[in-house]
Design an enzyme around this catalytic site. Structure first.
Site, short mmCIF file in Angstrom:
data_model
loop_
_atom_site.label_atom_id
_atom_site.label_comp_id
_atom_site.label_asym_id
_atom_site.label_seq_id
_atom_site.Cartn_x
_atom_site.Cartn_y
_atom_site.Cartn_z
N GLY A 1 -0.42 9.40 -4.41
CA GLY A 1 -1.82 9.76 -4.27
C GLY A 1 -2.33 9.46 -2.88
O GLY A 1 -1.56 9.38 -1.92
N CYS A 2 -3.62 9.26 -2.77
CA CYS A 2 -4.26 9.00 -1.47
C CYS A 2 -3.64 7.79 -0.78
O CYS A 2 -3.59 6.70 -1.34
CB CYS A 2 -5.75 8.78 -1.67
SG CYS A 2 -6.62 8.29 -0.16
N PHE A 3 -3.18 7.97 0.45
CA PHE A 3 -2.50 6.85 1.12
C PHE A 3 -3.44 5.73 1.54
O PHE A 3 -3.00 4.65 1.88
CB PHE A 3 -1.63 7.31 2.29
CG PHE A 3 -2.25 8.31 3.26
CD1 PHE A 3 -3.59 8.30 3.58
CD2 PHE A 3 -1.43 9.25 3.87
CE1 PHE A 3 -4.13 9.20 4.49
CE2 PHE A 3 -1.95 10.16 4.79
CZ PHE A 3 -3.31 10.14 5.10
N TRP A 4 -4.74 5.95 1.52
CA TRP A 4 -5.67 4.84 1.77
C TRP A 4 -5.50 3.76 0.71
O TRP A 4 -5.58 2.57 0.99
CB TRP A 4 -7.10 5.33 1.77
CG TRP A 4 -7.46 6.25 2.89
CD1 TRP A 4 -6.72 6.51 4.02
CD2 TRP A 4 -8.65 7.04 2.99
NE1 TRP A 4 -7.39 7.42 4.80
CE2 TRP A 4 -8.57 7.76 4.21
CE3 TRP A 4 -9.76 7.21 2.18
CZ2 TRP A 4 -9.58 8.64 4.63
CZ3 TRP A 4 -10.76 8.08 2.59
CH2 TRP A 4 -10.67 8.78 3.81
N CYS A 5 -5.27 4.21 -0.54
CA CYS A 5 -5.11 3.26 -1.65
C CYS A 5 -3.75 2.56 -1.58
O CYS A 5 -3.66 1.34 -1.67
CB CYS A 5 -5.22 3.99 -2.99
SG CYS A 5 -6.85 4.68 -3.35
#
Length: 226
Positions: free
Chosen positions: A57-61
């Protein structure tokens, strides 16, 4: 004759409707189809260390999660598995470049194993949804493991079966397990995102709860700060 023309008109309308009803996801899959070999990049790994490339998923997470693990030396956010060289974030967000948002994790195998990384990986995202994590939808958000050697491949396939067998999730895992071909580091503003932008709404309401849950479940794996 009128009946024949009316029938032909209806048939043509049916065909037009069929193509018009294709979902964005179907259109993305068509756009991602290519017979060309994927571009290849190399990963420089310091002696004594190893690298894992994971998409969840989102690489920020995911960056924020893996940064906190003891034994993890470096985490870089980027794009893997696509057929476009040097893609931008804007390119990848179209879902048409074939890339997944990933974290490239450099780690010390003496302090943390690849199996440990996989345990965190499968517990910190939903590996049962195809091309989707929460409200983030598209092939760039797919659950994926890009293995760097046969040992990683064997472990990934083994533990995927074990997670399914343990019924940790009600639905079977759809995690893609494929050989590593390329990694393109994301733009500078994506790196260390949560640590640098913790007060941003997405970080407060999406990343922070995920990090806090992870820290409770894997508290024995966290880095110890003096």
């Amino acid at each position: 004759m009128k009946t024949i023309f009316r029938t032909l008109k209806l048939s043509l309308l049916s065909v037009a409707t069929l193509f018009a009803c294709q979902s964005p996801a179907q259109e993305q899959k068509k756009a991602m189809t290519t017979d060309k070999p994927l571009p290849k990049t190399t990963v420089q790994v310091p002696a004594g260390l190893e690298v894992a490339t994971l998409g969840s998923g989102c690489f920020w997470c995911t960056e924020a999660v893996f940064q906190r693990l003891e034994g993890v030396v470096k985490v870089e956010s980027g794009y893997s598995g696509g057929f476009v060289e040097n893609p931008s974030y804007k390119d990848v967000c179209t879902g048409r470049t074939g890339h997944a948002e990933v974290t490239n994790i450099t780690y010390d195998p003496k302090k943390i194993s690849f199996a440990d990384l996989l345990a965190v990986f499968w517990r910190t995202h939903d590996p049962t949804t195809v091309d989707r994590q929460g409200n983030d939808e598209g092939p760039q958000y797919r659950s994926a493991i890009f293995y760097h050697n046969e040992k990683q491949k064997e472990e990934a396939e083994h533990w995927k079966k074990e997670v399914d067998k343990a019924k940790i999730y009600p639905d079977p895992l759809v995690t893609e397990i494929t050989p590593f071909t390329n990694f393109y580091k994301a733009e500078a503003y994506h790196q260390d995102y949560y640590n640098q932008n913790g007060r941003q709404p997405y970080c407060l309401f999406v990343v922070r709860p995920k990090v806090e849950k992870f820290e409770k479940v894997f508290k024995d794996k966290l880095k110890q700060h003096n």
